[in-house]
Motif scaffolding. Sequence first.
Motif, PDB file in Angstrom:
ATOM      1  N   VAL A 274       0.802  -1.235   0.000  1.00  0.00           N
ATOM      2  CA  VAL A 274       0.000   0.000   0.000  1.00  0.00           C
ATOM      3  C   VAL A 274       0.830   1.278   0.000  1.00  0.00           C
ATOM      4  O   VAL A 274       0.280   2.376   0.082  1.00  0.00           O
ATOM      5  N   GLY A 275       2.146   1.183  -0.083  1.00  0.00           N
ATOM      6  CA  GLY A 275       2.940   2.406  -0.118  1.00  0.00           C
ATOM      7  C   GLY A 275       4.403   2.126   0.118  1.00  0.00           C
ATOM      8  O   GLY A 275       4.820   0.964   0.186  1.00  0.00           O
ATOM      9  N   GLY A 276       5.181   3.214   0.230  1.00  0.00           N
ATOM     10  CA  GLY A 276       6.609   3.058   0.444  1.00  0.00           C
ATOM     11  C   GLY A 276       7.318   4.358   0.132  1.00  0.00           C
ATOM     12  O   GLY A 276       6.704   5.426   0.124  1.00  0.00           O
ATOM     13  N   ASP A 277       8.611   4.253  -0.131  1.00  0.00           N
ATOM     14  CA  ASP A 277       9.377   5.435  -0.500  1.00  0.00           C
ATOM     15  C   ASP A 277      10.525   4.980  -1.401  1.00  0.00           C
ATOM     16  O   ASP A 277      10.997   3.843  -1.285  1.00  0.00           O
ATOM     17  N   THR A 278      10.936   5.882  -2.282  1.00  0.00           N
ATOM     18  CA  THR A 278      11.985   5.549  -3.241  1.00  0.00           C
ATOM     19  C   THR A 278      13.052   6.628  -3.177  1.00  0.00           C
ATOM     20  O   THR A 278      12.726   7.808  -3.296  1.00  0.00           O
ATOM     21  N   SER A 279      14.307   6.223  -2.973  1.00  0.00           N
ATOM     22  CA  SER A 279      15.364   7.219  -2.882  1.00  0.00           C
ATOM     23  C   SER A 279      16.665   6.671  -3.463  1.00  0.00           C
ATOM     24  O   SER A 279      16.780   5.481  -3.734  1.00  0.00           O
ATOM     25  N   ASN A 280      17.615   7.567  -3.592  1.00  0.00           N
ATOM     26  CA  ASN A 280      18.951   7.185  -4.058  1.00  0.00           C
ATOM     27  C   ASN A 280      19.853   6.891  -2.865  1.00  0.00           C
ATOM     28  O   ASN A 280      19.621   7.381  -1.777  1.00  0.00           O
ATOM     29  N   SER A 281      20.877   6.086  -3.120  1.00  0.00           N
ATOM     30  CA  SER A 281      21.930   5.963  -2.123  1.00  0.00           C
ATOM     31  C   SER A 281      23.233   6.077  -2.892  1.00  0.00           C
ATOM     32  O   SER A 281      23.285   5.770  -4.082  1.00  0.00           O
ATOM     33  N   GLN A 282      24.283   6.548  -2.225  1.00  0.00           N
ATOM     34  CA  GLN A 282      25.553   6.688  -2.949  1.00  0.00           C
ATOM     35  C   GLN A 282      26.145   5.334  -3.233  1.00  0.00           C
ATOM     36  O   GLN A 282      26.827   5.128  -4.213  1.00  0.00           O
ATOM     37  N   LYS A 283      25.874   4.410  -2.333  1.00  0.00           N
ATOM     38  CA  LYS A 283      26.468   3.089  -2.461  1.00  0.00           C
ATOM     39  C   LYS A 283      25.538   2.091  -1.772  1.00  0.00           C
ATOM     40  O   LYS A 283      25.037   2.367  -0.690  1.00  0.00           O
ATOM     41  N   GLY A 284      25.310   0.987  -2.386  1.00  0.00           N
ATOM     42  CA  GLY A 284      24.568  -0.071  -1.706  1.00  0.00           C
ATOM     43  C   GLY A 284      23.063   0.059  -1.806  1.00  0.00           C
ATOM     44  O   GLY A 284      22.516   1.130  -2.081  1.00  0.00           O
ATOM     45  N   PHE A 285      22.420  -1.065  -1.578  1.00  0.00           N
ATOM     46  CA  PHE A 285      20.971  -1.196  -1.695  1.00  0.00           C
ATOM     47  C   PHE A 285      20.407  -1.310  -0.268  1.00  0.00           C
ATOM     48  O   PHE A 285      20.882  -2.136   0.514  1.00  0.00           O
ATOM     49  N   ILE A 286      19.451  -0.484   0.055  1.00  0.00           N
ATOM     50  CA  ILE A 286      18.846  -0.498   1.395  1.00  0.00           C
ATOM     51  C   ILE A 286      17.338  -0.677   1.252  1.00  0.00           C
ATOM     52  O   ILE A 286      16.708  -0.009   0.417  1.00  0.00           O
ATOM     53  N   ILE A 287      16.804  -1.588   2.029  1.00  0.00           N
ATOM     54  CA  ILE A 287      15.382  -1.920   1.932  1.00  0.00           C
ATOM     55  C   ILE A 287      14.772  -1.807   3.319  1.00  0.00           C
ATOM     56  O   ILE A 287      15.328  -2.333   4.290  1.00  0.00           O
ATOM     57  N   SER A 288      13.638  -1.148   3.417  1.00  0.00           N
ATOM     58  CA  SER A 288      12.926  -1.119   4.691  1.00  0.00           C
ATOM     59  C   SER A 288      11.476  -1.505   4.436  1.00  0.00           C
ATOM     60  O   SER A 288      10.817  -0.899   3.595  1.00  0.00           O
ATOM     61  N   VAL A 289      11.013  -2.520   5.123  1.00  0.00           N
ATOM     62  CA  VAL A 289       9.631  -2.962   4.949  1.00  0.00           C
ATOM     63  C   VAL A 289       8.887  -2.770   6.263  1.00  0.00           C
ATOM     64  O   VAL A 289       9.415  -3.065   7.336  1.00  0.00           O
ATOM     65  N   THR A 290       7.690  -2.247   6.184  1.00  0.00           N
ATOM     66  CA  THR A 290       6.799  -2.176   7.342  1.00  0.00           C
ATOM     67  C   THR A 290       5.625  -3.095   7.057  1.00  0.00           C
ATOM     68  O   THR A 290       5.035  -3.032   5.981  1.00  0.00           O
ATOM     69  N   ALA A 291       5.336  -3.967   8.008  1.00  0.00           N
ATOM     70  CA  ALA A 291       4.214  -4.878   7.838  1.00  0.00           C
ATOM     71  C   ALA A 291       3.131  -4.518   8.845  1.00  0.00           C
ATOM     72  O   ALA A 291       3.418  -4.174   9.990  1.00  0.00           O
ATOM     73  N   ILE A 292       1.895  -4.599   8.384  1.00  0.00           N
ATOM     74  CA  ILE A 292       0.737  -4.262   9.206  1.00  0.00           C
ATOM     75  C   ILE A 292      -0.172  -5.489   9.211  1.00  0.00           C
ATOM     76  O   ILE A 292      -0.299  -6.170   8.189  1.00  0.00           O
ATOM     77  N   GLY A 293      -0.759  -5.777  10.358  1.00  0.00           N
ATOM     78  CA  GLY A 293      -1.651  -6.925  10.427  1.00  0.00           C
ATOM     79  C   GLY A 293      -2.786  -6.686  11.386  1.00  0.00           C
ATOM     80  O   GLY A 293      -2.886  -5.623  12.002  1.00  0.00           O
ATOM     81  N   GLU A 294      -3.642  -7.681  11.492  1.00  0.00           N
ATOM     82  CA  GLU A 294      -4.798  -7.547  12.373  1.00  0.00           C
ATOM     83  C   GLU A 294      -4.905  -8.747  13.291  1.00  0.00           C
ATOM     84  O   GLU A 294      -4.447  -9.844  12.957  1.00  0.00           O
ATOM     85  N   VAL A 295      -5.508  -8.492  14.455  1.00  0.00           N
ATOM     86  CA  VAL A 295      -5.690  -9.562  15.426  1.00  0.00           C
ATOM     87  C   VAL A 295      -7.000  -9.308  16.169  1.00  0.00           C
ATOM     88  O   VAL A 295      -7.376  -8.143  16.383  1.00  0.00           O
TER      89      VAL A 295
END
Length: 344
Positions: A128-149
């Motif tokens: 449902v969303g995210g963000d896209t950016s540059n880095s000088q070096k290397g690949f960085i990934i951040s995931v946020t997960a949402i759930g229900e209980v």
Amino acid sequence: MEQERTEIQDLGEFGLIDYLTRNIEIQNASTVLGVGDDAAVIDHFGKQTVISTDMLVEGIHFDLMYTPLKHLGYKSVVVNLSDIYAMNAIPTQITISIAFSNRFSLEALNEFYEGVYAACEKYGVDLVGGDTSNSQKGFIISVTAIGEVTPDQFVKRSTAQKGDLLCVTGDLGAAYLGLTLLEREKKIYLESPDVKPDLEGQTYIIGRQLKPEARKDIIEFLQQEEIIPTAMMDVSDGLSSEILHIAKQSNLGVVLYEEKIPIAQESKEIAMKFGLDPTACALSGGEDYELLFTMKQQDYDKIVLNEQISVIGYMADISEGAHIHTKGGNKFKLVAQGWNAFKQ
Ligand SMILES: Nc1ncnc2c1ncn2[C@@H]1O[C@H](COP(=O)(O)OP(=O)(O)O)[C@@H](O)[C@H]1O
Ligand SMILES: Cc1ncc(C[n+]2csc(CCOP(=O)(O)OP(=O)(O)O)c2C)c(N)n1
Ligand SMILES: [Mg+2]
């Protein structure tokens, strides 16, 4: 065949986002608004919302020399969903943020997203969303997960009770052995690029490292059997470190039996070949993404026939400390030699 290469500059940031998200089909009624606005909107219809976030950094969490981008996309999602299941919840949405250098082409990012979407489909979650950016070096990934209980059925790390059984799912240590093998092959390749990698008969451990799965099936099983674990967490860091988290946060001691720790036959054989102790791989290797939980002794009959669940010990009084009883009949203090990104 020459691989096609499209520069990201040719699309621009918004063109890239449109491209990567063009085929999204919403799978959950709780996803009211997805990609395309300032924020996503989620309605969990009276349930409680669970949220967790984890980052994967090139060189720390993965090495692109032996990690296919599609697998990396899949794993980035799965390791985050694992945290939601570990709360006894069902994941419903993710957001994903990436930063990459100009080394990455559109084709490369597309491969990564193929893995992301494969995991979304398999586990029934919406991106449902995210963000896209540059880095000088290397690949960085951040995931946020949402759930229900269901209200107040989430399971914490701190609520185990004295006398509870300590259980773990699946088998342990294989992901670490997969990593050890891949690192070894990388070293051989760098020294002599002509030598063909020898990965025969090792698909299990390599798969456990490169393409882990989250234990959705176990959460469904527990629900079906009407078992609510008294405490739970996932095994990302290595069994000993996670057991100590539950013991410490629940103010309890713990007794672990080495002979009960589930380790696959393939793992034992390869550990032997590498001169590693399989138990040490299970205790300190990490990245198994299995579930570690405690439950009341009365629930034992409900799990005894499930081959995916092993009882490995029990929770004791805090005065007993945390110990492992070895196959050889010795008793050692349990120490957390867990994997940690800041280790030298
Ligand atoms: N930089 C941070 N700022 C705030 N909270 C954090 C940060 N890093 C980790 N946490 C929180 O600390 C707790 C433990 O994190 P971690 O050890 O990464 O757990 P896990 O193994 O489940 O990912 C979690 O509640 C997490 O949200
Ligand atoms: C290049 C490389 N180095 C090291 C590892 C091993 N490794 C990466 S993450 C991890 C465990 C969990 O990582 P962490 O960031 O602590 O996740 P969290 O506990 O927050 O879920 C391990 C053992 C790897 N897979 N690849
Ligand atoms: Mg974390």
